[in-house]
Design an enzyme around this catalytic site. Structure first.
Site, PDB file in Angstrom:
ATOM      1  N   CYS A 247      -6.214   1.824  -9.785  1.00 61.48           N
ATOM      2  CA  CYS A 247      -5.076   1.361 -10.554  1.00 61.48           C
ATOM      3  C   CYS A 247      -4.037   2.201 -10.937  1.00 61.48           C
ATOM      4  O   CYS A 247      -3.031   1.835 -11.184  1.00 61.48           O
ATOM      5  CB  CYS A 247      -5.868   0.068 -11.173  1.00 61.48           C
TER       6      CYS A 247
ATOM      7  N   CYS B 258      -5.127   0.725  -3.186  1.00 56.15           N
ATOM      8  CA  CYS B 258      -5.863  -0.450  -3.254  1.00 56.15           C
ATOM      9  C   CYS B 258      -7.089  -0.667  -2.388  1.00 56.15           C
ATOM     10  O   CYS B 258      -7.042  -1.677  -1.638  1.00 56.15           O
ATOM     11  CB  CYS B 258      -5.122  -1.704  -3.443  1.00 56.15           C
TER      12      CYS B 258
ATOM     13  N   GLU C 184       0.690  -2.426  18.214  1.00 59.39           N
ATOM     14  CA  GLU C 184      -0.365  -3.567  17.491  1.00 59.39           C
ATOM     15  C   GLU C 184      -1.521  -3.968  18.332  1.00 59.39           C
ATOM     16  O   GLU C 184      -2.683  -4.194  17.377  1.00 59.39           O
ATOM     17  CB  GLU C 184       0.679  -4.773  17.221  1.00 59.39           C
TER      18      GLU C 184
HETATM   19  S1  SF4 Z   1      -3.500  -2.527  -9.763  1.00 63.93           S
HETATM   20 FE1  SF4 Z   1      -5.522  -1.819  -8.628  1.00 63.93          FE
HETATM   21  S2  SF4 Z   1      -6.073  -3.814  -8.116  1.00 63.93           S
HETATM   22 FE2  SF4 Z   1      -3.983  -4.224  -8.469  1.00 63.93          FE
HETATM   23  S3  SF4 Z   1      -2.840  -3.704  -6.475  1.00 63.93           S
HETATM   24 FE3  SF4 Z   1      -3.012  -1.826  -7.646  1.00 63.93          FE
HETATM   25  S4  SF4 Z   1      -4.691  -0.727  -7.246  1.00 63.93           S
HETATM   26 FE4  SF4 Z   1      -4.939  -2.897  -6.338  1.00 63.93          FE
END
Ligand code: SF4
Length: 301
Positions: free
Chosen positions: A198, A191, A39
């Site tokens: 997404c 993300c 860490e």
């Molecule tokens: S849906 Fe898109 S914005 Fe939402 S957590 Fe998943 S990758 Fe991120």
């Protein structure tokens, strides 16, 4: 969010983590000393650079006693290539305090850990969570971004809010270490800060930011695609969109919300004006046995 939705979210992310999670050497141990070292190393250095250094460092200083006994110079030399050498010095000071004041045992209390040199709130929480499996939230930059988007559709305004929200999302029982590792991996691989994917995200159905990102990714794709010749009478017809729905569902394992599907199949889709048209289109496809609809989400049968 309801308890049911939290449970669904936990299940989705933990099962994604099982197949997509990164295998990292410090995840294969629950030795608090090794987790402390990892860490501190990860505080300002990328994971890929930490992996090699972590292994050689642990080989050289296999426990807290060997680290406390070593000279600071030796530790700094072993730290070469990592940058931010002050971390090596702080780690050494911390090791000496732990040997002298805590019988060589890494403290379990957050308040004690944050009083040690070089250990802040994040590092202390990570040690307590990953080494001792205690149920406390951990918030690093990736976790902050993912939870911010899922919960609010945007990034948190303050750290305080990020920590409070992370606590709300914590699984009730076990696996909070896996939960945090999974969030970190999702933030690093799916993300991401600039281009969240997404379409491949296990949290897409529960995320407040997904519609926004899917729609802008989709528009970007359309704008960068070379124009395709389509029969003008066919393009825009219901038959055309039926084909687009099936094509979209064919490419995914999970079901998808109707509005999200609308954005993916129709460039100028608007929930206000196109919702009824899309519902009818979907109902006909359901009637024809081509797709399934359950509680506002659709999938191939
Ligand atoms: S849906 Fe898109 S914005 Fe939402 S957590 Fe998943 S990758 Fe991120």
């Amino acid at each position: 969010m309801s308890t049911q939705n939290y449970t669904y979210l936990h299940k989705k992310l933990l099962s994604w983590y099982k197949t997509h999670g990164r295998q990292l050497p410090w995840r294969e141990t629950d030795d608090p000393y090794k987790i402390l070292v990892s860490e501190i190393m990860l505080q300002q250095t990328q994971v890929s650079r930490v992996i090699d250094k972590y292994n050689s460092f642990i080989h050289r200083f296999p426990d807290i006693y060997s680290l406390a006994k070593a000279s600071t110079g030796k530790i700094i030399r072993e730290w070469s290539g990592m940058g931010y050498n002050k971390r090596a010095v702080n780690l050494h000071k911390t090791a000496k305090i732990i040997v002298q004041n805590h019988n060589g045992e890494i403290p379990k209390l957050l308040e004690t850990l944050v009083s040690l040199p070089g250990i802040g709130r994040y590092t202390a929480s990570a040690i307590v969570n990953f080494a001792f499996r205690l149920r406390v939230p951990v918030v690093d930059i990736n976790i902050k971004r993912v939870i911010g988007r899922v919960d609010q559709g945007s990034l948190f305004d303050t750290d305080k809010l990020a920590w409070e929200t992370a606590l709300k999302y914590l699984p009730e029982k076990t696996k909070t270490a896996d939960w945090h590792q999974a969030l970190m991996d999702l933030g690093a691989m799916v993300c991401t800060a600039k281009k969240p994917r997404c379409e491949s995200c296990p949290l897409v159905l529960n995320c407040s930011a997904s519609i926004k990102f899917i729609s802008s990714n989709h528009l970007n794709k359309i704008n960068t695609k070379s124009p395709q010749k389509t029969n003008p009478a066919f393009a825009g017809s219901n038959r055309y969109y039926r084909g687009k729905v099936i094509e979209e569902l064919r490419g995914r394992i999970n079901s998808i919300k109707i509005d999200q599907l609308g954005i993916l199949i129709k460039q100028d889709y608007s929930p206000n004006t196109d919702k009824i048209w899309l519902e009818n289109l979907i109902n006909r496809l359901v009637k024809d046995g081509l797709i399934e609809k359950k509680k506002g989400v659709v999938s191939l049968p």
